[in-house]
Design a protein around this motif. Structure first.
Motif, mmCIF file in Angstrom:
data_model
loop_
_atom_site.group_PDB
_atom_site.id
_atom_site.type_symbol
_atom_site.label_atom_id
_atom_site.label_comp_id
_atom_site.label_asym_id
_atom_site.label_seq_id
_atom_site.Cartn_x
_atom_site.Cartn_y
_atom_site.Cartn_z
ATOM 1 N N PRO A 8 0.821 -1.224 0.000
ATOM 2 C CA PRO A 8 0.000 0.000 0.000
ATOM 3 C C PRO A 8 0.852 1.269 0.000
ATOM 4 O O PRO A 8 0.544 2.224 -0.717
ATOM 5 N N THR A 9 1.920 1.270 0.800
ATOM 6 C CA THR A 9 2.811 2.441 0.833
ATOM 7 C C THR A 9 3.413 2.680 -0.540
ATOM 8 O O THR A 9 3.419 3.820 -1.049
ATOM 9 N N GLY A 10 3.932 1.635 -1.165
ATOM 10 C CA GLY A 10 4.567 1.775 -2.473
ATOM 11 C C GLY A 10 3.599 2.269 -3.528
ATOM 12 O O GLY A 10 3.954 3.112 -4.373
ATOM 13 N N ARG A 11 2.356 1.773 -3.513
ATOM 14 C CA ARG A 11 1.380 2.187 -4.528
ATOM 15 C C ARG A 11 0.989 3.649 -4.362
ATOM 16 O O ARG A 11 0.854 4.387 -5.344
ATOM 17 N N ILE A 12 0.817 4.071 -3.117
ATOM 18 C CA ILE A 12 0.436 5.471 -2.897
ATOM 19 C C ILE A 12 1.578 6.408 -3.271
ATOM 20 O O ILE A 12 1.361 7.461 -3.892
ATOM 21 N N ILE A 13 2.798 6.039 -2.900
ATOM 22 C CA ILE A 13 3.947 6.876 -3.270
ATOM 23 C C ILE A 13 4.079 6.960 -4.785
ATOM 24 O O ILE A 13 4.335 8.034 -5.351
ATOM 25 N N ALA A 14 3.880 5.834 -5.492
ATOM 26 C CA ALA A 14 3.964 5.843 -6.951
ATOM 27 C C ALA A 14 2.908 6.761 -7.554
ATOM 28 O O ALA A 14 3.181 7.493 -8.525
ATOM 29 N N GLN A 15 1.710 6.742 -6.999
ATOM 30 C CA GLN A 15 0.646 7.621 -7.491
ATOM 31 C C GLN A 15 1.006 9.085 -7.289
ATOM 32 O O GLN A 15 0.802 9.928 -8.180
ATOM 33 N N GLU A 16 1.556 9.403 -6.103
ATOM 34 C CA GLU A 16 1.989 10.784 -5.851
ATOM 35 C C GLU A 16 3.084 11.198 -6.828
ATOM 36 O O GLU A 16 3.057 12.300 -7.394
ATOM 37 N N GLN A 17 4.062 10.326 -7.017
ATOM 38 C CA GLN A 17 5.172 10.660 -7.903
ATOM 39 C C GLN A 17 4.702 10.885 -9.328
ATOM 40 O O GLN A 17 5.294 11.658 -10.082
ATOM 41 N N HIS A 19 1.675 12.160 -10.166
ATOM 42 C CA HIS A 19 0.698 13.235 -10.348
ATOM 43 C C HIS A 19 0.887 14.458 -9.455
ATOM 44 O O HIS A 19 0.184 15.455 -9.652
ATOM 45 N N VAL A 20 1.785 14.399 -8.480
ATOM 46 C CA VAL A 20 2.002 15.543 -7.592
ATOM 47 C C VAL A 20 3.309 16.230 -7.983
ATOM 48 O O VAL A 20 4.344 15.573 -8.110
ATOM 49 N N ALA A 21 3.240 17.549 -8.207
ATOM 50 C CA ALA A 21 4.457 18.292 -8.539
ATOM 51 C C ALA A 21 5.511 18.073 -7.463
ATOM 52 O O ALA A 21 5.202 18.084 -6.263
ATOM 53 N N ARG A 22 6.754 17.886 -7.879
ATOM 54 C CA ARG A 22 7.788 17.473 -6.922
ATOM 55 C C ARG A 22 8.478 18.682 -6.290
ATOM 56 O O ARG A 22 9.687 18.900 -6.453
ATOM 57 N N ASN A 23 7.719 19.465 -5.562
ATOM 58 C CA ASN A 23 8.312 20.569 -4.809
ATOM 59 C C ASN A 23 8.638 20.158 -3.379
ATOM 60 O O ASN A 23 9.113 20.968 -2.589
ATOM 61 N N TYR A 24 8.381 18.895 -3.033
ATOM 62 C CA TYR A 24 8.791 18.323 -1.758
ATOM 63 C C TYR A 24 9.439 16.960 -2.006
ATOM 64 O O TYR A 24 9.177 16.313 -3.027
#
Length: 406
Positions: A8-17, A19-24
């Motif tokens: 679950p952690t890996g899937r959520i992180i992959a989704q963020e990576q 679609h979420v701009a990488r300013n953090y």
């Protein structure tokens, strides 16, 4: 640290990576629930929070009285904009003004908005009250500062990561060394509107100025008819063991810039607080915010002020501070090169042979402790002010073990 992509952690992180701009660049933990000083990730692992969302969670996660204030208000009214009045704003601003010993409150949302508002207020005051020629006002700031990330604010930062590639920048700022009263005195001239400083520099690594610095700033600002603006967004509201870090020297600035803990870790709330002689320079239409002072923010902010009035949280930070310092001082020469503590707030410098601050933060993560690095070799420790001594002992013991492993 790369979690397995099928977890679950890996899937959520992959989704963020994706679609979420990488300013953090967050640590590889995905928090799902939280209560008081503990958070739980999507796979059921528990972690002790020693960051408190950069002091936004001074009262812990989901403090029941703050949650109740928010939920009750959401059931009644959430937003009117400032085009109309609401029945919560006046009570919040009256209580916050009283807490600060000031007349007026200008509510906003984020810390950066409070800083921008303070800058506008200082310039307007300089032109309309002090008599500085139009478009000539200057504001003195300190090296190593962190006041936010708008283009105006990063323009007077000396952090290349925050600044480089985002110009051109707003003029009108003079940078002097931090904790150097003589440098401020030398920089003041007839066009100086204000001195804007953090009483304790948080992002820089919890840099605490020597005794007498804040008093010297206050005295010279009074002497030269210059505003003293204290950015208490991270240092204020109990974190340093006093309601405001300026209280450590019995100093009262002309403007307080507040945020983070003012929203109780529930909603973004910030404010500029000052006397009528300064904040009264604004006329209707000159500044505003659709969400600033909204009913939910005001309801939560009022309850935050009421919690602070008891003095309980300030006293907890004061009482636990020497204990935290003692635990950390024991690690000097054993993986730590420097320790700085103010209330329940610490900057800890890691010996380079033990790894970077990021590496230490990642190893602490595997042991159930959440911290965050800053400026390479430093980690910050800022637990909720509700933390128990036993939890604090356990957390610093995990740091000791991590330093031994490296």
């Amino acid at each position: 640290m790369n979690p397995h992509p099928d977890t679950p952690t890996g899937r959520i992180i992959a989704q963020e990576q994706a679609h979420v701009a990488r300013n953090y660049d967050p640590l590889p933990v995905v928090v799902a629930t939280a209560e008081d000083v503990w958070v739980t990730d999507v796979e059921g692992r528990r972690y002790l929070d020693l960051l408190s969302a950069y002091s936004a969670l001074n009262f812990g996660h989901r403090h029941p009285e703050l949650v109740k204030a928010a939920v009750d208000q959401i059931g009644r009214l959430t937003l009117t904009s400032r085009a109309f009045r609401n029945d919560r704003l006046g009570a919040f601003c009256a209580a916050l003004a009283e807490l600060c010993g000031k007349d007026l409150v200008l509510p906003m949302n984020t810390g950066a908005e409070a800083v921008e508002t303070g800058i506008k207020a200082a310039r307007a005051w300089a032109y309309r009250v002090k008599g500085v020629p139009a478009d000539s006002a200057r504001i003195i700031v300190a090296a190593g500062n962190f006041h936010g990330r708008t283009t105006t604010i990063v323009g007077f930062s000396d952090d290349p990561l925050a600044r480089d590639g985002f110009g051109p920048f707003t003029p009108g700022f003079d940078i002097v060394p931090y904790a150097d009263p003589a440098a401020i005195e030398a920089a003041i001239d007839a066009d100086t509107a204000a001195v804007l400083i953090e009483p304790i520099q948080g992002e820089a690594g919890v840099i605490i100025p020597p005794p007498g610095y804040l008093r010297a700033v206050r005295d010279m600002c009074t002497r030269h008819n210059v505003l003293f603006i204290a950015d208490e967004i991270q240092s204020g509201l109990g974190r340093a063991g006093t309601t405001f870090a300026c209280d450590r020297e019995g100093v009262v600035p002309d403007l307080y810039l507040l945020g983070k803990a003012l929203g109780g870790g529930i909603v973004p709330v910030s404010a500029v607080v000052g006397d009528r002689a300064v904040l009264g320079v604004f006329a209707p239409g000159e500044h505003g915010s659709t969400f600033g002072g909204n009913p939910v923010a005001a309801a939560v902010g009022l309850r935050v002020v009421e919690l602070l009035r008891t003095g309980e949280f300030q006293q907890r930070a004061t009482d636990l501070s020497p204990h935290l310092r003692g635990l950390l001082d024991d690690l000097l020469g054993h993986g730590l090169t420097a320790v700085r503590v103010a209330g329940l707030w610490a900057g800890v410098d890691i010996e380079p042979s033990r790894g970077t601050g990021r590496a230490v933060a990642e190893r602490l993560l595997t042991r159930g402790v959440l911290v965050k690095e800053t400026h390479g070799q430093t980690i910050r420790i800022a637990p909720p002010l509700t933390i128990r001594t036993a939890d604090l002992d356990w957390a610093i013991d995990q740091l000791r073990l991590v330093l031994q492993e490296s």
